[in-house]
Design a protein around this motif. Sequence first.
Motif, short mmCIF file in Angstrom:
data_model
loop_
_atom_site.label_atom_id
_atom_site.label_comp_id
_atom_site.label_asym_id
_atom_site.label_seq_id
_atom_site.Cartn_x
_atom_site.Cartn_y
_atom_site.Cartn_z
N ASP A 32 6.62 2.48 -5.99
CA ASP A 32 6.30 1.26 -5.83
C ASP A 32 7.98 1.78 -5.18
N HIS A 35 8.39 4.28 -2.44
CA HIS A 35 8.30 3.67 -1.00
C HIS A 35 8.93 3.28 -0.11
N GLU A 36 9.71 2.40 -1.00
CA GLU A 36 10.68 1.38 -1.25
C GLU A 36 11.27 2.28 0.18
N GLU A 40 8.52 10.65 0.36
CA GLU A 40 7.28 10.96 1.33
C GLU A 40 6.23 12.22 0.53
N LYS A 83 -3.49 3.97 -4.06
CA LYS A 83 -2.10 3.53 -3.68
C LYS A 83 -1.40 4.62 -2.81
N TYR A 87 0.49 4.53 0.80
CA TYR A 87 1.26 4.46 1.36
C TYR A 87 1.70 5.68 2.08
N MET A 89 1.81 8.82 0.83
CA MET A 89 2.63 9.73 0.49
C MET A 89 2.08 10.84 -0.16
#
Length: 309
Positions: A32, A35-36, A40, A83, A87, A89
């Motif tokens: 998390d 991501h903020e 990547e 997750k 994202y 990612m």
Amino acid sequence: MTKMIIGGAQIGGIQKAETREEVVARMMALMDQAHEKGVEFLTYPEMTLTTFFPRFYVEDRAEFDHWFETEMPNHATAPLFAKAKGYGMGFSFGYCELTPEGEHFNTSIIVSPEGEIVLKYRKTHLPGHAEYEPERSHQHLEKRYFLAGDTGFNVVRNQGVIMGLAICNDRRWPESWRVMGLQGVQLVTIGYNTPSQNNLSKDEGIERRVYHHELSVCAGAYQNSTYAVAVAKCGMEDGNHMFAGSIIVDPDGFVIARATGEGDELIVAEADFDKCAFGKSTVFNFEAHRRTEHYGLIVSQTGVKEPAQ
Ligand code: CDT
């Protein structure tokens, strides 16, 4: 131009009693944060899901099968995969793999932003020993619990970048890096669990150990003109200390991000993969400068053979 924000998710100690679900929750908290920060591609450590159990001896190895994963993703890790996909990612992480044939490997994977495992690597250079050795300050029984990997050092093009995997002790061996370098690698991701003390030498303290770690990663990155992310599982684990020192290194061999603590911590840097091209086309232009006719001993001979007196 291929620029990417890359991250390393250092993980503090995981105690014997911790469940996979608890560890995955920590991994997701770091994801998390990543991501903020626009990450990547995120790298997690070697054997991320469990304590570093090769420090413990058991007579019957099968007693330790519970530290191994028989499928990936599985019930515990599926939320992490989901997750990351949400994202967009990519990520890499290490775990202990038990195959349907009953083989045990120290494994790492690259997962694409679509949630597919696009590369699997099984650790080549297993350190330590296979039997209990009382003269050591602590045991390092990787050779007891794992087979030497059978994959070799492959690479994959993921998110437009040529990526490869190495695991812990592999980072100390130039052979690991060069095999990936010969495939044009642009990002080597490495996870590690490194005890802070040499178990056969009290004199080799943490500073020297961290220096050798960093020296190895910086040299490997420079000599193959690649980015590298090297990420620790570290701090106190079941009464044993492992050093931190997670780093991101550029293709010139310079550290561009570094962890400051010994717990769960995110490190982040922007990678400009076009920067790999300069070294690869000049001083480390392998096509122009390598002399394979003189390198035969590297693959024909394993140990040292000194000349006769
Ligand atoms: N996990 C791992 O490979 N650790 C080794 C310790 C070497 S000492 C037996 C490392 O190279 O960091």
